[in-house]
Each structure stands twice: as structure tokens, then as C-alpha cells.
Motif scaffolding. Structure first.
Motif, mmCIF file in Angstrom:
data_model
loop_
_atom_site.group_PDB
_atom_site.id
_atom_site.type_symbol
_atom_site.label_atom_id
_atom_site.label_comp_id
_atom_site.label_asym_id
_atom_site.label_seq_id
_atom_site.Cartn_x
_atom_site.Cartn_y
_atom_site.Cartn_z
ATOM 1 N N SER A 31 23.589 -38.278 18.818
ATOM 2 C CA SER A 31 23.899 -36.861 18.969
ATOM 3 C C SER A 31 22.663 -36.073 18.590
ATOM 4 O O SER A 31 21.759 -36.600 17.936
ATOM 5 C CB SER A 31 25.072 -36.447 18.073
ATOM 6 O OG SER A 31 24.709 -36.551 16.700
ATOM 7 N N GLN A 33 21.680 -32.063 17.094
ATOM 8 C CA GLN A 33 22.127 -30.750 16.637
ATOM 9 C C GLN A 33 21.010 -29.739 16.853
ATOM 10 O O GLN A 33 19.833 -30.070 16.779
ATOM 11 C CB GLN A 33 22.454 -30.784 15.136
ATOM 12 C CG GLN A 33 23.744 -31.502 14.789
ATOM 13 C CD GLN A 33 23.602 -32.996 14.798
ATOM 14 O OE1 GLN A 33 22.639 -33.525 14.242
ATOM 15 N NE2 GLN A 33 24.535 -33.696 15.422
ATOM 16 N N TYR A 35 19.762 -25.990 15.364
ATOM 17 C CA TYR A 35 19.899 -25.055 14.260
ATOM 18 C C TYR A 35 18.987 -23.864 14.516
ATOM 19 O O TYR A 35 17.960 -23.979 15.181
ATOM 20 C CB TYR A 35 19.476 -25.694 12.934
ATOM 21 C CG TYR A 35 20.329 -26.839 12.457
ATOM 22 C CD1 TYR A 35 20.109 -28.136 12.906
ATOM 23 C CD2 TYR A 35 21.348 -26.621 11.532
ATOM 24 C CE1 TYR A 35 20.893 -29.189 12.445
ATOM 25 C CE2 TYR A 35 22.132 -27.667 11.062
ATOM 26 C CZ TYR A 35 21.897 -28.945 11.525
ATOM 27 O OH TYR A 35 22.668 -29.991 11.074
ATOM 28 N N GLY A 42 18.380 -21.222 4.813
ATOM 29 C CA GLY A 42 18.671 -22.565 5.299
ATOM 30 C C GLY A 42 18.975 -22.577 6.779
ATOM 31 O O GLY A 42 19.373 -21.566 7.352
ATOM 32 N N PRO A 43 18.792 -23.729 7.436
ATOM 33 C CA PRO A 43 19.149 -23.838 8.856
ATOM 34 C C PRO A 43 20.642 -23.595 9.061
ATOM 35 O O PRO A 43 21.463 -24.074 8.284
ATOM 36 C CB PRO A 43 18.774 -25.287 9.197
ATOM 37 C CG PRO A 43 17.807 -25.712 8.138
ATOM 38 C CD PRO A 43 18.216 -24.985 6.908
ATOM 39 N N VAL A 44 20.965 -22.877 10.120
ATOM 40 C CA VAL A 44 22.356 -22.596 10.469
ATOM 41 C C VAL A 44 22.693 -23.355 11.745
ATOM 42 O O VAL A 44 22.002 -23.218 12.753
ATOM 43 C CB VAL A 44 22.584 -21.083 10.672
ATOM 44 C CG1 VAL A 44 24.008 -20.818 11.149
ATOM 45 C CG2 VAL A 44 22.310 -20.334 9.373
ATOM 46 N N LEU A 45 23.726 -24.172 11.671
ATOM 47 C CA LEU A 45 24.115 -24.999 12.810
ATOM 48 C C LEU A 45 24.594 -24.136 13.967
ATOM 49 O O LEU A 45 25.451 -23.261 13.802
ATOM 50 C CB LEU A 45 25.229 -25.959 12.385
ATOM 51 C CG LEU A 45 25.758 -26.904 13.455
ATOM 52 C CD1 LEU A 45 24.680 -27.913 13.858
ATOM 53 C CD2 LEU A 45 27.002 -27.638 12.947
ATOM 54 N N THR A 48 26.369 -29.013 18.408
ATOM 55 C CA THR A 48 26.119 -30.451 18.451
ATOM 56 C C THR A 48 26.399 -30.941 19.863
ATOM 57 O O THR A 48 27.442 -30.599 20.433
ATOM 58 C CB THR A 48 27.028 -31.204 17.472
ATOM 59 O OG1 THR A 48 26.742 -30.776 16.143
ATOM 60 C CG2 THR A 48 26.807 -32.699 17.565
ATOM 61 N N PHE A 100 18.712 -37.847 8.768
ATOM 62 C CA PHE A 100 18.544 -36.954 9.905
ATOM 63 C C PHE A 100 17.068 -36.633 10.070
ATOM 64 O O PHE A 100 16.361 -36.349 9.114
ATOM 65 C CB PHE A 100 19.329 -35.657 9.692
ATOM 66 C CG PHE A 100 20.736 -35.735 10.225
ATOM 67 C CD1 PHE A 100 21.659 -36.563 9.608
ATOM 68 C CD2 PHE A 100 21.122 -35.012 11.328
ATOM 69 C CE1 PHE A 100 22.956 -36.654 10.096
ATOM 70 C CE2 PHE A 100 22.415 -35.100 11.818
ATOM 71 C CZ PHE A 100 23.339 -35.927 11.199
ATOM 72 N N GLU B 101 27.554 -33.604 12.222
ATOM 73 C CA GLU B 101 26.797 -32.376 12.017
ATOM 74 C C GLU B 101 26.803 -31.965 10.556
ATOM 75 O O GLU B 101 27.799 -32.095 9.858
ATOM 76 C CB GLU B 101 27.345 -31.261 12.899
ATOM 77 C CG GLU B 101 28.827 -31.064 12.787
ATOM 78 C CD GLU B 101 29.416 -30.300 13.965
ATOM 79 O OE1 GLU B 101 28.791 -30.288 15.046
ATOM 80 O OE2 GLU B 101 30.487 -29.718 13.798
ATOM 81 N N GLN B 102 25.662 -31.437 10.126
ATOM 82 C CA GLN B 102 25.468 -31.088 8.733
ATOM 83 C C GLN B 102 25.437 -29.578 8.569
ATOM 84 O O GLN B 102 24.929 -28.858 9.416
ATOM 85 C CB GLN B 102 24.139 -31.661 8.233
ATOM 86 C CG GLN B 102 24.083 -33.164 8.328
ATOM 87 C CD GLN B 102 22.812 -33.704 7.740
ATOM 88 O OE1 GLN B 102 21.957 -32.989 7.236
ATOM 89 N NE2 GLN B 102 22.680 -35.009 7.774
ATOM 90 N N TYR B 103 25.918 -29.136 7.439
ATOM 91 C CA TYR B 103 25.907 -27.728 7.086
ATOM 92 C C TYR B 103 25.005 -27.557 5.875
ATOM 93 O O TYR B 103 25.145 -28.284 4.889
ATOM 94 C CB TYR B 103 27.321 -27.233 6.798
ATOM 95 C CG TYR B 103 28.172 -27.226 8.036
ATOM 96 C CD1 TYR B 103 28.836 -28.381 8.442
ATOM 97 C CD2 TYR B 103 28.284 -26.086 8.826
ATOM 98 C CE1 TYR B 103 29.597 -28.399 9.606
ATOM 99 C CE2 TYR B 103 29.047 -26.097 9.991
ATOM 100 C CZ TYR B 103 29.689 -27.255 10.367
ATOM 101 O OH TYR B 103 30.425 -27.271 11.531
ATOM 102 N N PHE B 104 24.100 -26.614 5.990
ATOM 103 C CA PHE B 104 23.061 -26.434 4.987
ATOM 104 C C PHE B 104 23.365 -25.267 4.055
ATOM 105 O O PHE B 104 23.975 -24.271 4.452
ATOM 106 C CB PHE B 104 21.719 -26.161 5.666
ATOM 107 C CG PHE B 104 21.068 -27.390 6.209
ATOM 108 C CD1 PHE B 104 21.537 -27.994 7.363
ATOM 109 C CD2 PHE B 104 19.996 -27.969 5.553
ATOM 110 C CE1 PHE B 104 20.940 -29.152 7.856
ATOM 111 C CE2 PHE B 104 19.392 -29.114 6.042
ATOM 112 C CZ PHE B 104 19.870 -29.706 7.185
#
Lengths: 112, 113
Positions: A31, A33, A35, A42-45, A48, A100, B101-104
Motif C-alpha cells: 500500500s 499513503q 500525507y 506532523g504529517p496529516v494522512l 491510502t 514505513f 495507515e498511520q496517524y501522526f
């Protein structure tokens, strides 16, 4: 190490223009992602993508995962100043999924 | 909407001192991560943590670093003896599942003088 290369590194466009940024690798990812990161935050998603060839839309943003799952693209339609930021792609390691890898990023500036 | 929180937002320390960076992951997430980002550079993976143990670590995560989940909510990163080159933004992240998926969090800016 699974490298993710993003291009272009920097992009400056006028409000209302369209743009595409790319995330490429020689490795297959299960996969990817995307951001967005603002300075000092911080990175914001954003999204995905999982399936090869998959296309996902988020308002004016369209994300595509390559058929071979080695690359992805982000297309922004009618860019707005609020789209300004650093766009990052990232994906899990193929062996364990516990690590990651992040791309080098595309810094986008949308000029009003 | 649940979010990852980090404290402090900014930490200034002298070289050789120990620092502890704290994170509260999203409550129903099981996988926890620390990353760092040196100014102007890419986000770099440090360590992943699951079921109260390290599941993977990078070459950056040497003996000076340790992680702990001291209770049901906090996740900490300790740097035992800071160096100038440890100055960076440190991000905590969490995910529901491995490879998911990761949340920061918003990050802690560490400045070593």
C-alpha cells in the motif's frame, strides 16, 4: 531499504492551475499513503491506496496507484493557496510491514 | 476525532543530558512508532512497537535510544545522552494494524545545545 523518490522536489504554481506529483520506487509496496505536512507540524494522512490501478478522489485531489504497485501519483485540480504544503508518500516495508519508508517530498506553493 | 498527542512541543537540552519525549497514541490502536525529521530532510523511521516490545528498529535507533509503554496510554522515547545531531522534530504515530495507515502527532522539536 525501499526507496521512494518523489518528483518534482519543488513546485510553484498559480491559483487555478492543475498539477501532478509523482512517487516512484523500484520496490513493490502493499500500500502507499499520501500525507500533507505543514511547517513545524506532523504529517496529516490524506489517503491510502492498496490495489494496483486504484484511483481515489478526495475533493480536488486524485490519487492513483500504479498497476505494479511501485508508483503513485497525486493530481490536484484547480489548485488553491490552501493546498500549499509538503506532500509526502510513504509505504510499509514488504517483509514485515513494521517499518514505513517515506519519500523525499514535493514542496508545493500555490500563489494567489 | 481521535488524535495522537505529544508533549512537550519543544524541548531544549544540553548535550549529554537525557530527554524523554511523550506520546499518547489513539486509544484503539495497537502499533506505535517513532520517527524523526531533521530540518529540511525526509521523515526517518526510528522504531515500531507492538505488544509491549520493539518489533523493528532502524540503524538510527542505537543503544542511546529506548522506548517504553509505561501504562495503558503513554508511549515514550528516551534518549540517554543527547548529541548535537539529535536535534530534530520527533514524531509519534500509531496505527490500528501492522502495515496499515498511520496517524501522526504534532511532533516535539528537540534542540540540543
Amino acid at each position: 531499504t525501499q526507496l521512494l523518490e518523489q518528483s518534482p522536489q519543488f513546485l510553484s504554481i498559480q491559483e487555478g492551475e492543475n498539477l501532478t506529483v509523482y512517487c516512484n520506487s523500484s520496490s513493490v509496496f502493499s500500500s502507499l499513503q499520501w500525507y500533507r505536512q505543514e511547517p513545524g507540524e506532523g504529517p496529516v494522512l490524506l489517503v491510502t491506496v492498496v490495489t494496483g490501478g486504484e484511483v481515489k478522489k478526495l475533493k480536488r485531489l486524485t490519487f492513483q496507484f500504479g498497476d505494479a504497485r511501485k508508483d503513485s501519483s497525486l493530481h490536484i485540480t484547480a489548485a488553491q493557496p490552501g493546498d500549499t504544503g509538503l506532500y509526502l508518500c510513504a509505504g510499509p516495508s514488504s517483509n514485515t510491514g513494521n517499518q514505513f519508508y517515506f519519500g523525499t517530498g514535493t514542496s508545493l506553493t500555490v500563489i494567489p | 476525532e481521535p488524535e495522537v498527542t505529544q508533549t512537550p512541543s519543544h524541548q531544549v537540552t544540553q548535550m549529554g543530558q537525557e530527554v524523554i519525549l511523550r506520546c499518547v497514541p489513539i486509544s484503539n490502536h495497537l502499533y506505535f512508532y517513532w520517527y524523526r525529521q531533521i530540518l529540511g530532510q525526509k521523515v526517518e523511521f526510528l522504531v515500531s512497537f507492538y505488544n509491549n516490545e520493539i518489533s523493528e528498529k532502524s540503524e538510527i535507533f542505537d543503544d542511546q535510544f529506548s522506548v517504553e509503554r509505561p501504562d495503558g496510554s503513554n508511549f515514550t522515547l528516551k534518549i540517554r545522552s543527547t548529541k548535537l545531531e539529535d536535534s530534530a522534530m520527533y514524531f509519534c504515530a500509531s496505527s490500528r494494524d501492522r502495515g496499515y495507515e498511520q496517524y501522526f502527532g504534532p511532533g516535539t522539536r528537540l534542540t540540543v545545545t
